[in-house]
Enzyme design. Structure first.
Site, PDB file in Angstrom:
ATOM      1  N   PHE A 111       0.812  -1.214   0.000  1.00 14.42           N
ATOM      2  CA  PHE A 111       0.000   0.000   0.000  1.00 14.42           C
ATOM      3  C   PHE A 111       0.844   1.261   0.000  1.00 14.42           C
ATOM      4  O   PHE A 111       0.369   2.332  -0.399  1.00 14.42           O
ATOM      5  CB  PHE A 111      -0.956  -0.007   1.203  1.00 14.42           C
ATOM      6  CG  PHE A 111      -0.368   0.456   2.507  1.00 14.42           C
ATOM      7  CD1 PHE A 111      -0.491   1.772   2.925  1.00 14.42           C
ATOM      8  CD2 PHE A 111       0.292  -0.435   3.346  1.00 14.42           C
ATOM      9  CE1 PHE A 111       0.033   2.201   4.129  1.00 14.42           C
ATOM     10  CE2 PHE A 111       0.815  -0.024   4.559  1.00 14.42           C
ATOM     11  CZ  PHE A 111       0.689   1.297   4.953  1.00 14.42           C
ATOM     12  N   LYS A 112       2.113   1.161   0.407  1.00 12.28           N
ATOM     13  CA  LYS A 112       2.960   2.357   0.442  1.00 12.28           C
ATOM     14  C   LYS A 112       3.129   2.966  -0.955  1.00 12.28           C
ATOM     15  O   LYS A 112       3.355   4.173  -1.088  1.00 12.28           O
ATOM     16  CB  LYS A 112       4.329   2.013   1.025  1.00 12.28           C
ATOM     17  CG  LYS A 112       4.286   1.316   2.377  1.00 12.28           C
ATOM     18  CD  LYS A 112       3.711   2.190   3.463  1.00 12.28           C
ATOM     19  CE  LYS A 112       3.584   1.464   4.782  1.00 12.28           C
ATOM     20  NZ  LYS A 112       4.832   1.217   5.466  1.00 12.28           N
ATOM     21  N   ASP A 113       2.987   2.153  -2.004  1.00  8.34           N
ATOM     22  CA  ASP A 113       3.098   2.680  -3.371  1.00  8.34           C
ATOM     23  C   ASP A 113       2.020   3.716  -3.677  1.00  8.34           C
ATOM     24  O   ASP A 113       2.233   4.610  -4.508  1.00  8.34           O
ATOM     25  CB  ASP A 113       2.976   1.546  -4.397  1.00  8.34           C
ATOM     26  CG  ASP A 113       4.172   0.614  -4.399  1.00  8.34           C
ATOM     27  OD1 ASP A 113       5.301   1.098  -4.210  1.00  8.34           O
ATOM     28  OD2 ASP A 113       3.974  -0.602  -4.597  1.00  8.34           O
ATOM     29  N   MET A 116       3.727   6.764  -2.266  1.00 10.30           N
ATOM     30  CA  MET A 116       5.126   6.987  -2.641  1.00 10.30           C
ATOM     31  C   MET A 116       5.310   7.314  -4.111  1.00 10.30           C
ATOM     32  O   MET A 116       6.158   8.147  -4.468  1.00 10.30           O
ATOM     33  CB  MET A 116       5.964   5.761  -2.292  1.00 10.30           C
ATOM     34  CG  MET A 116       6.193   5.567  -0.822  1.00 10.30           C
ATOM     35  SD  MET A 116       7.211   6.870  -0.106  1.00 10.30           S
ATOM     36  CE  MET A 116       7.502   6.135   1.499  1.00 10.30           C
ATOM     37  N   THR A 144       7.731   0.382   3.534  1.00 12.13           N
ATOM     38  CA  THR A 144       8.004   1.787   3.225  1.00 12.13           C
ATOM     39  C   THR A 144       9.299   1.935   2.450  1.00 12.13           C
ATOM     40  O   THR A 144       9.387   2.701   1.484  1.00 12.13           O
ATOM     41  CB  THR A 144       8.067   2.625   4.515  1.00 12.13           C
ATOM     42  OG1 THR A 144       6.779   2.654   5.122  1.00 12.13           O
ATOM     43  CG2 THR A 144       8.505   4.049   4.224  1.00 12.13           C
TER      44      THR A 144
END
Length: 468
Positions: A111-113, A116, A144
């Site tokens: 989910f960090k994409d 980011m 992350t």
């Protein structure tokens, strides 16, 4: 739109200033000076928009026109163009009221994409316009780091150093970081826990001469832009399920509190979110707080869901600031006591306010494996350990109203945790084709103790090597 620090001593900044600063000079976290609130009519007007356009509309509420919505639309369209699903973050129905919000279709399968990929481009455009360069330093419990590296690799005005706790990520998570050999990327394997890594990053930001020397910037969710970029996917899910004319609830597996804080922010903006469920593993400080007002630090224990192996949840400070009526002095005192005494005596009134919205649930490794197996057997759904914590929490916590749909944040692709998925189901999905050779790629990393002087010396040398 201006931003203030939760500790009240840093000067207010605009969005670009917050983006580049990350942590406030007084050690606090930036929050909006006032929250944008949308009417029901305005929420309805967002229904049916393609995800990049929806995200641009929401993010523009926080940028104060720098950049504006017109500039954000192509930037976000480019950020999400490489995702592996055309819906970007599709909803998958698991039973009559529970849905999985799949946030793992980006380049690093986590989910960090979602934040980011946009954050890297925001840094690029902002720094190019200002003729500046920064050194990004971040700590990661697993996802992350790889998302930040993928977003910042080979960028002209950015050097990046990521700290991860050695031996406490999955092999896929580690290799997604250490096999990126771009000259502006460096990985540090730290002898310690994620909390040690996070403390080192905060200490670097607190070292004012060093911070200025290397032009330090942050990509962890201490950076408000990260949180702001996570709000749109909660909006997208709620609108798809009938908001603002129907309430929704979310269950979020979380360690550093940033992901579920984004859902709270959507609620603060007027989205009808009836309940927020916080899923924890054996590192259950958030669950203990929500159930019994027990915010006491214990040792970090490795688990099958390493991205949640955290005891000091940085983003909780933003919620605490709001629960205390935005009292910066009281927030500062409580956070300092928390760091020195290892416990946080949250006033009962503030705790009760939190418990009205949030519920907590903790799941050990045995329960996590059982939930992965159940989802596979009963729903035909393959979940990673973090998502399994979220679905188990969704079923364990009594609903405010059983008619309200409940959305679980599916935070990572199951292929990132093949050993756990195989133990639970007997098989594990292969990595997507773009990562099929991950185990054969050469790695590059540096092992260091949890020592601030040694790490600052490394960061300084890395930034100078890559300076023009």
């Amino acid at each position: 739109m201006r931003y203030i620090s939760t500790r009240g001593e840093a000067p207010p900044r605009d969005f670009e200033g917050v983006l580049l600063a990350g942590l406030a000079e007084d050690g606090g976290l930036f929050v909006p000076e006032s929250w944008p609130v949308l009417s029901s009519r305005e929420w309805r007007a967002l229904r049916g928009l393609p995800y990049p356009e929806l995200a641009a509309r929401i993010l523009a509420l926080f940028t104060g026109g720098q950049p504006d919505e017109a500039a954000l639309k192509p930037l976000l369209a480019e950020a999400y163009a490489g995702f592996g699903h055309r819906a970007i973050c599709p909803l998958v129905q698991l039973d009559t009221r529970v849905f999985a919000l799949e946030l793992f279709h980006g380049p690093t399968l986590a989910f960090k994409d979602m934040a980011m990929q946009a954050l890297g481009r925001l840094f690029d455009t902002t720094l190019a316009r200002r003729g500046e360069r920064v050194t990004i330093v971040g700590a990661t419990s697993g996802d992350t780091g790889s998302a930040a590296i993928e977003a910042c690799r080979d960028r002209e005005a950015v050097d990046i150093v990521i700290l991860h706790p050695e031996g406490r990520t999955s092999e896929v998570q580690r290799r997604q970081m250490t096999t990126v050999l771009s000259p502006n990327v460096a990985n540090l394997a730290i002898a310690g826990s994620f909390d040690d890594c996070q403390d080192l990053v905060k200490a670097m930001f607190a070292d004012a001469p060093f911070r200025t020397e290397v032009r330090l910037a942050a990509v962890n969710s201490i950076n408000w832009a990260r949180v702001a970029l996570q709000i749109p996917y909660y909006v997208a899910a709620a609108l798809a399920l009938g908001a603002p004319d129907r309430e929704v609830a979310f269950s979020v597996p979380t360690g550093n509190f940033g992901n579920v804080l984004a859902a709270w922010a959507a609620r603060r903006m007027g989205l009808p979110i009836a309940q927020l469920i916080v899923g924890s593993n054996r590192n259950d400080i958030l669950t203990r707080f929500l159930s019994a007002n027990d915010m006491t630090v214990r040792g970090v224990e490795p688990s099958l869901s390493p991205s949640m192996d955290i005891q000091v949840s940085s983003n909780f400070e933003r919620l605490l600031f709001e629960l205390l009526g935005r009292d910066a002095e009281q927030t500062t005192d409580m956070m300092r006591r928390f760091r020195t005494e290892g416990r946080m005596p949250v006033p009962d009134a503030a705790w009760r306010d939190a418990a009205e919205i949030f519920r907590g649930f903790a799941l050990d490794d045995e329960g996590t494996l059982a939930e992965i197996a159940r989802l596979h057997r009963e729903c035909g759904y393959l979940a990673d350990p973090h998502t399994a914590v979220g679905t188990a929490a969704a079923l364990a916590v009594p609903p405010v109203n059983p008619a309200i749909p409940l959305v679980v944040a599916a935070t990572a692709h199951p292929a990132k945790f093949p050993d756990a998925v195989r133990r639970a189901t007997g098989s594990a999905p292969p990595l997507p084709s773009r990562l099929a050779d991950l185990y054969e790629r050469p790695e590059r990393l540096t092992r260091l103790p949890a020592d601030l002087d040694a790490i600052e010396a490394f960061v300084r040398a890395h930034a100078r090597r890559n300076a023009p």
